[in-house]
Design an enzyme around this catalytic site. Structure first.
Site, PDB file in Angstrom:
ATOM      1  N   TYR A  92       0.808  -1.210   0.000  1.00  0.00           N
ATOM      2  CA  TYR A  92       0.000   0.000   0.000  1.00  0.00           C
ATOM      3  C   TYR A  92       0.852   1.276   0.000  1.00  0.00           C
ATOM      4  CZ  TYR A  92      -4.350  -2.547   0.921  1.00  0.00           C
ATOM      5  OH  TYR A  92      -5.435  -3.367   0.823  1.00  0.00           O
ATOM      6  N   LYS A 137       2.984 -14.060   5.965  1.00  0.00           N
ATOM      7  CA  LYS A 137       3.209 -15.081   4.938  1.00  0.00           C
ATOM      8  C   LYS A 137       4.713 -15.262   4.764  1.00  0.00           C
ATOM      9  CE  LYS A 137       1.478 -17.919   1.851  1.00  0.00           C
ATOM     10  NZ  LYS A 137       0.806 -19.163   2.277  1.00  0.00           N
ATOM     11  N   ASP A 176      -2.683 -17.833   5.695  1.00  0.00           N
ATOM     12  CA  ASP A 176      -3.717 -18.771   5.255  1.00  0.00           C
ATOM     13  C   ASP A 176      -4.432 -19.403   6.443  1.00  0.00           C
ATOM     14  OD1 ASP A 176      -1.207 -18.632   3.836  1.00  0.00           O
ATOM     15  OD2 ASP A 176      -2.047 -19.976   2.325  1.00  0.00           O
ATOM     16  N   ASP A 194      -5.618  -5.633   6.068  1.00  0.00           N
ATOM     17  CA  ASP A 194      -6.801  -5.180   5.335  1.00  0.00           C
ATOM     18  C   ASP A 194      -7.741  -6.355   5.080  1.00  0.00           C
ATOM     19  OD1 ASP A 194      -8.580  -3.669   3.913  1.00  0.00           O
ATOM     20  OD2 ASP A 194      -7.281  -3.331   2.191  1.00  0.00           O
TER      21      ASP A 194
END
Length: 410
Positions: free
Chosen positions: A150, A217, A271, A295
């Site tokens: 972002y 991640k 995940d 987000d």
């Protein structure tokens, strides 16, 4: 005596009894929900403090209103006003997809260094939910707000900048990427990750919560999101020491039982977080995440309790905070008095808490819960609530004001 919030060297707010707070109505349904919400805040402050405290509202033109008035979607003057006042609240602001101006929301967060997007997600009975036990969801997300994908560092496919970067990657780094690729960068740094996790752990400590989960991640993006994980653990240890316990320590030294007064600091692959908040949401208190993950998980959790219409949010830095409706502008509903104002109303409760006006904040939340529990809601919620009476946006606000006025304060 000034009616503007000040701050001492320890970053503690000094809020005058009659305080000026800037607000941005926003685009689309922004004016509708603001006109329902402002009387709620005024009524709560009046009821909580018997007229001894008061908010004077300062309207800041931004978004479409700002463009029509000044030729700018978000002027430097508007940002300076928010910064000078320390606290502000806003409705949704429109941003085009694919081209045009960059997100005004992102501009506000980056310019004012509002590095923590704080999203508390809880269930209000009897709102319809897609999960069996939405009441188990009571999770606060701390999302890093200023970097990651972002950051807005990207170039279009075929652009001079993209071609130049692709050439550099090929010749200097021996990285071969498709020649027509659009390119975006994902900066994540130790300092910004640590201050975000520090704020998340402090929130857990201050509120007697049991766990902070680092969502990442890092198994794939080893140096960016893996770095976030590493720096998160480091921040917890550096700033909180023996107040926190890692998952390894929990089982090696405490037989899997969290000692009283301690906060568990752990990490989960992104995940798995999405799966676990569906299957075992009660095992999560606070989630700290980089920008993009934060987000996604914020909105996913909101869906579990009824949608973004009841999800509040705050963008908080060390010296300034902006509270906001977390949903979009819904232009199809604009001006129809049909929008759901709960998000901005509950965000206003967060603002009152931030100001130290906790009695007023509590009145707002209790009244929202009582109004929904009494079977009155706007159309987006009423359609899924058995026996619920559908009311307009403005009527919903009036009902909450009436409910606040009937609550006796100790």
């Amino acid at each position: 005596m000034s009616n503007i919030i000040s701050m001492n060297d320890d970053l503690v707010l000094d809020v005058p009894d009659c305080v000026e707070i800037p607000f941005i109505e926003g685009d689309g349904i922004g004016p509708d929900i603001w006109q329902a919400a402002q009387p709620v805040f005024d009524t709560a402050v009046q009821q909580a403090y018997n007229g001894q405290k008061k908010i004077q509202w300062l309207n800041i033109p931004a978004g479409a209103k700002g463009f029509n008035k000044t030729g700018e979607w978000l002027s430097d003057d508007a940002l300076e006003i928010i910064e000078a006042h320390r606290v502000a609240i806003k409705g949704p602001l429109a941003t085009p997809v694919g081209s045009g101006m960059r997100s005004l929301n992102v501009k506000i967060r980056q310019h004012l260094d509002l590095y923590a997007c704080i999203r508390p997600v809880r269930y209000f009975s009897p709102i319809q939910s897609p999960v069996k036990h939405p009441e188990h969801v009571n999770i606060t997300v701390f999302r890093e707000n200023t970097e990651d994908l972002y950051a807005g560092i990207e170039w279009a496919s075929g652009s001079f900048e993209a071609q130049k970067l692709l050439k550099f990657m090929k010749t200097e780094l021996d990285v071969d990427v498709c020649a027509t690729a659009a390119i975006g960068l994902k900066p994540i740094c130790p300092e910004k990750s640590k201050r975000l996790v520090k704020k998340a752990v402090a929130y857990a400590v201050d509120n007697g919560l049991k766990s902070v989960t680092l969502m990442h991640k890092g198994n794939i993006m080893k140096y960016t999101e893996g770095g976030f994980r590493q720096w998160g653990y480091e921040a917890a240890q550096e700033y909180f020491g023996d107040r926190v316990v890692t998952e390894d320590e929990l089982f090696k030294s405490h037989n899997g039982i969290l000692p009283r007064g301690k906060v568990l600091i752990r990490d989960r692959i992104a995940d798995m977080v999405f799966a676990e908040v569906l299957l075992r949401p009660q095992e999560f208190d606070v989630i700290a995440a980089p920008n993009l993950n934060g987000d996604y998980i914020s909105d996913a959790l909101a869906a579990q309790v009824g949608g973004l219409g009841i999800a509040p949010g705050a963008n908080v830095g060390d010296r300034c905070a902006v509270f906001e409706a977390t949903h979009g502008t819904a232009p199809d509903l604009a001006g129809k008095d049909a929008a759901n104002p709960c998000s901005i109303i509950l965000s206003g409760a967060m603002m009152l808490d931030h100001m130290g006006w906790n009695r007023a904040a509590d009145l707002v939340r209790r009244s929202v819960a009582q109004t929904l529990g009494g079977g009155r809601a706007t159309g987006d919620l009423a359609s899924g609530m058995e026996g619920c009476k559908e009311v307009s946006c403005s009527e919903f606000g009036r009902i909450i004001c009436e409910t606040i006025s009937r609550i006796d304060m100790p």
